[in-house]
Structure formats: structure tokens, C-alpha cells
Design a protein around this motif. Sequence first.
Motif, PDB file in Angstrom:
ATOM      1  N   SER A  46     -35.294 -19.896   4.354  1.00 15.63           N
ATOM      2  CA  SER A  46     -35.514 -21.004   3.416  1.00 15.63           C
ATOM      3  C   SER A  46     -34.344 -21.172   2.450  1.00 15.63           C
ATOM      4  O   SER A  46     -33.570 -20.237   2.232  1.00 15.63           O
ATOM      5  CB  SER A  46     -36.769 -20.739   2.578  1.00 15.63           C
ATOM      6  N   SER A  47     -34.264 -22.366   1.865  1.00 12.90           N
ATOM      7  CA  SER A  47     -33.197 -22.635   0.884  1.00 12.90           C
ATOM      8  C   SER A  47     -33.528 -23.894   0.104  1.00 12.90           C
ATOM      9  O   SER A  47     -34.104 -24.844   0.634  1.00 12.90           O
ATOM     10  CB  SER A  47     -31.874 -22.838   1.622  1.00 12.90           C
ATOM     11  N   LEU A  48     -33.137 -23.904  -1.160  1.00 13.28           N
ATOM     12  CA  LEU A  48     -33.114 -25.138  -1.951  1.00 13.28           C
ATOM     13  C   LEU A  48     -31.660 -25.500  -2.270  1.00 13.28           C
ATOM     14  O   LEU A  48     -31.118 -26.512  -1.833  1.00 13.28           O
ATOM     15  CB  LEU A  48     -33.915 -24.960  -3.257  1.00 13.28           C
ATOM     16  N   ARG A  49     -30.991 -24.617  -3.036  1.00 11.20           N
ATOM     17  CA  ARG A  49     -29.633 -24.897  -3.518  1.00 11.20           C
ATOM     18  C   ARG A  49     -28.613 -25.028  -2.391  1.00 11.20           C
ATOM     19  O   ARG A  49     -27.803 -25.963  -2.382  1.00 11.20           O
ATOM     20  CB  ARG A  49     -29.160 -23.781  -4.480  1.00 11.20           C
ATOM     21  N   THR A  50     -28.616 -24.085  -1.465  1.00  7.32           N
ATOM     22  CA  THR A  50     -27.582 -24.088  -0.422  1.00  7.32           C
ATOM     23  C   THR A  50     -27.698 -25.335   0.429  1.00  7.32           C
ATOM     24  O   THR A  50     -26.699 -25.986   0.764  1.00  7.32           O
ATOM     25  CB  THR A  50     -27.719 -22.817   0.429  1.00  7.32           C
ATOM     26  N   ARG A 110     -27.162 -19.841   7.706  1.00  9.23           N
ATOM     27  CA  ARG A 110     -27.950 -18.996   6.790  1.00  9.23           C
ATOM     28  C   ARG A 110     -28.837 -18.076   7.616  1.00  9.23           C
ATOM     29  O   ARG A 110     -29.698 -18.533   8.375  1.00  9.23           O
ATOM     30  CB  ARG A 110     -28.821 -19.832   5.861  1.00  9.23           C
ATOM     31  N   GLU A 142     -25.111 -17.703   3.146  1.00  7.87           N
ATOM     32  CA  GLU A 142     -25.826 -16.451   2.879  1.00  7.87           C
ATOM     33  C   GLU A 142     -26.257 -15.862   4.202  1.00  7.87           C
ATOM     34  O   GLU A 142     -27.137 -16.371   4.897  1.00  7.87           O
ATOM     35  CB  GLU A 142     -27.035 -16.529   1.943  1.00  7.87           C
ATOM     36  N   HIS A 147     -22.874 -13.668   0.413  1.00 11.28           N
ATOM     37  CA  HIS A 147     -23.196 -15.038   0.001  1.00 11.28           C
ATOM     38  C   HIS A 147     -21.979 -15.582  -0.768  1.00 11.28           C
ATOM     39  O   HIS A 147     -22.017 -15.768  -1.989  1.00 11.28           O
ATOM     40  CB  HIS A 147     -24.453 -15.046  -0.865  1.00 11.28           C
ATOM     41  N   GLN A 150     -22.078 -18.714  -3.132  1.00  8.84           N
ATOM     42  CA  GLN A 150     -22.683 -18.425  -4.435  1.00  8.84           C
ATOM     43  C   GLN A 150     -21.680 -17.717  -5.341  1.00  8.84           C
ATOM     44  O   GLN A 150     -21.508 -18.084  -6.508  1.00  8.84           O
ATOM     45  CB  GLN A 150     -23.940 -17.558  -4.250  1.00  8.84           C
ATOM     46  N   CYS A 274     -28.460 -16.290  -9.588  1.00  6.17           N
ATOM     47  CA  CYS A 274     -28.178 -17.249  -8.499  1.00  6.17           C
ATOM     48  C   CYS A 274     -29.343 -18.203  -8.246  1.00  6.17           C
ATOM     49  O   CYS A 274     -29.146 -19.256  -7.645  1.00  6.17           O
ATOM     50  CB  CYS A 274     -27.837 -16.491  -7.231  1.00  6.17           C
ATOM     51  N   LEU A 275     -30.561 -17.832  -8.656  1.00  8.84           N
ATOM     52  CA  LEU A 275     -31.798 -18.557  -8.357  1.00  8.84           C
ATOM     53  C   LEU A 275     -32.064 -18.541  -6.834  1.00  8.84           C
ATOM     54  O   LEU A 275     -31.108 -18.524  -6.076  1.00  8.84           O
ATOM     55  CB  LEU A 275     -31.766 -19.994  -8.868  1.00  8.84           C
ATOM     56  N   PRO A 276     -33.315 -18.573  -6.392  1.00  6.66           N
ATOM     57  CA  PRO A 276     -34.529 -18.631  -7.203  1.00  6.66           C
ATOM     58  C   PRO A 276     -34.766 -17.301  -7.925  1.00  6.66           C
ATOM     59  O   PRO A 276     -34.394 -16.251  -7.425  1.00  6.66           O
ATOM     60  CB  PRO A 276     -35.628 -18.890  -6.173  1.00  6.66           C
ATOM     61  N   ARG A 302     -22.345 -24.951  -7.080  1.00  2.00           N
ATOM     62  CA  ARG A 302     -22.479 -24.708  -5.645  1.00  2.00           C
ATOM     63  C   ARG A 302     -21.933 -25.899  -4.842  1.00  2.00           C
ATOM     64  O   ARG A 302     -21.398 -25.725  -3.757  1.00  2.00           O
ATOM     65  CB  ARG A 302     -23.951 -24.435  -5.289  1.00  2.00           C
TER      66      ARG A 302
HETATM   67  N1   CP Z   1     -28.839 -19.342  -4.638  1.00  2.00           N
HETATM   68  C1   CP Z   1     -29.188 -19.824  -3.438  1.00  2.00           C
HETATM   69  O1   CP Z   1     -28.500 -19.608  -2.432  1.00  2.00           O
HETATM   70  O2   CP Z   1     -30.325 -20.573  -3.455  1.00  2.00           O
HETATM   71  P1   CP Z   1     -31.136 -21.024  -2.162  1.00  2.00           P
HETATM   72  O3   CP Z   1     -31.677 -19.765  -1.529  1.00  2.00           O
HETATM   73  O4   CP Z   1     -32.228 -21.918  -2.673  1.00  2.00           O
HETATM   74  O5   CP Z   1     -30.204 -21.723  -1.232  1.00  2.00           O
END
Ligand code: CP
Length: 319
Positions: A46-50, A110, A142, A147, A150, A274-276, A302
Motif C-alpha cells: 500500500s501507499s499514499l505519498r509515494t 514498491r 521503497e 526508501h 523518502q 516519513c508518514l504514515p 516527495r
Molecule cells: N512515506 C511514504 O513512503 O508513504 P507511503 O507509504 O504512503 O507511500
Amino acid sequence: MRYFKNVSDIGDIKAAVKEALEVKKNRFDYKALGRDKTLLMIFFNSSLRTRLSTQKAAMNLGMNVIVLDVNQGMWKLETERGVIMDGDKTEHLLEAIPVMGCYCDVIGVRSFAKFENKKDDYEEKILNQFIQYSGRPVFAMETATVHPLQAFADLLTIEEHKRHERPKVVMTWAPHPKSLPQAVPNSFAQWMVAAGYDFTIVQPHGYELSEKFTKGAKIEYDQDKALAGAEFVYAKNWAVYADADYGKNICGDRSWTVTTKKMALTDNGFFMHCLPVRRNMIVSDDVIESKNSLVIPEAANREISAQVVLMRILSELED
Ligand code: CP
């Protein structure tokens, strides 16, 4: 650039930062580089930012983007060679990868550590199969051990906020309810050492990371001592790297949570993650919401780190 995994792939780190800060000012000036080129982003996790930042970076460059979630709407993949495929897996990664390579010019991958086999994780088995069989430039979004997008964004964020040339940066382990990979702390350590900062890692005993990434960093086990005078505090959980307990979460000590009391030990330090992030496990609400929290600027950067990496790759693509 053909592959992007480690800080060495970016070349001169100061030049990369300078380029990134220029790109940030004029991010839409490079559209000719990506015209008629396709980025394929493959997510095993899963990912949001990447997902959003890398897609945005590619769009800034005029690229077409295909996003593939391996766990949704795709044939179930076998990744091991030699397996008799009489189970639920329909396609082998060794055919899937060259097929994916037919439809794109650049691939982002990823794929987290599985914590089943340290050797497989640290040999970057999945990423290296993409490098070996796709016929395309490949960059890490990542992977099992790194990563770099990041870490590059974190470096840019520190450069934008530092009060003098060589800031004191502390990466502190923090508690978490489940085992997390070492990719973020590995890359953060590698990039901070390469940047030449005054860099300390503080962790409970047993949480030492691979020296491949931490060589050159100061190592501490007393969090209060390490935080004293810190200008940037980078909080992160990671699981054990050592062979005996590889992938395990052996410390649940909540006194490592980064709180206002802990931040008071610093030199008006900035908080980074780095979040989450799990609030009130890794960091308290008041610290992450404070004016010294850089978590949103890090996420914003990012887009810039991804754009610089894509620009480097695109500028060396063969026609
Ligand atoms: N920091 C980062 O890579 O966030 P995601 O896992 O949401 O992509």
C-alpha cells in the motif's frame, strides 16, 4: 541514471540538492523530457505519498503513467523459481516482469521486506528481478531495504530548514504495535552520513541497523542524551535486523515516544517522520501538530525528489 536504490546512484549529493531546489521553483519547465514516455508504477504494498507524489512528478514531466496494484485485479503472482505452480498462483513474476517492460519506458517498484528470509530481503530479490528482466530503468519506491525517494525528500527538507551548515540530526527509534521494515531508517542513515551532517542514531539495545547503511553515524542507546541539542529529530520504528530476532518487535517501551517533554531537550528542534505515523505511539499529538513539525513539508518534497530522479533517468534513456 539507469537504477536508483542508494545515495551513490544520485552522484554528487550537493549538486542533487541544488538541482532539486531549482526544479521546485520551476517544476513544469521540463515537459519535453517526458513526452511520449510511460512510467509504470508497480505496488506490491500500500501507499499514499509515494503513489501520489511520483505520479505527480511524472505528470509534471509530461509522462504517461500506469499504476499497477499487484494485489488488486491482477493474476496472483509466484515469485519463487522452481515452485510447481499447482496452487492459487496463476502467473510467474519471471514472465510478468518482461511483459510489463513491453508497455513502458521506466519502472518504479514498491516491494517491502517480507521478514521471512533475511537473505532474500537484503539481496533485494524482487527489485533485482525487475532490474534483471524488465529491460527498463528501475527505481525504488521503497523496497525491502531502502526508501531513497523518502531520504532524498527528507534531505531537501533539512536543507530548507537548517539554521547552519552542519546541523545536529538525530534519528530515534520509537515504539509501534507491529514489526516495520528497516528501509526508511536504512536510507535516512545512508543519506544523512553522505550529507556530512552531525548525525546520531538512538535505539534500544538489539535494534542496531546494518552497518552498510549506518557507517559514519554516531550510535547511542540513551534517548534523552541523544536528543540534547538536536536540531532535527527523525522518529521511526523499525524491527530487529540482527539474525537471531530478524524482523521481530522486541521492545514495547512507550517511554521512547517523542513527546513535548522529549522535544524540550532539543535545540528548538524540528520534528520529522516519513508518514504514515501512529500518533501517541511514535509521536504525541502536540509534537506532530506543533509549528516545529515538518511532516507535511517532507511529504511535499516527495514530488520533487521523484521528479529529479525521473529527470535523471529520462535524460539518459536510449531512443
Ligand atoms: N512515506 C511514504 O513512503 O508513504 P507511503 O507509504 O504512503 O507511500
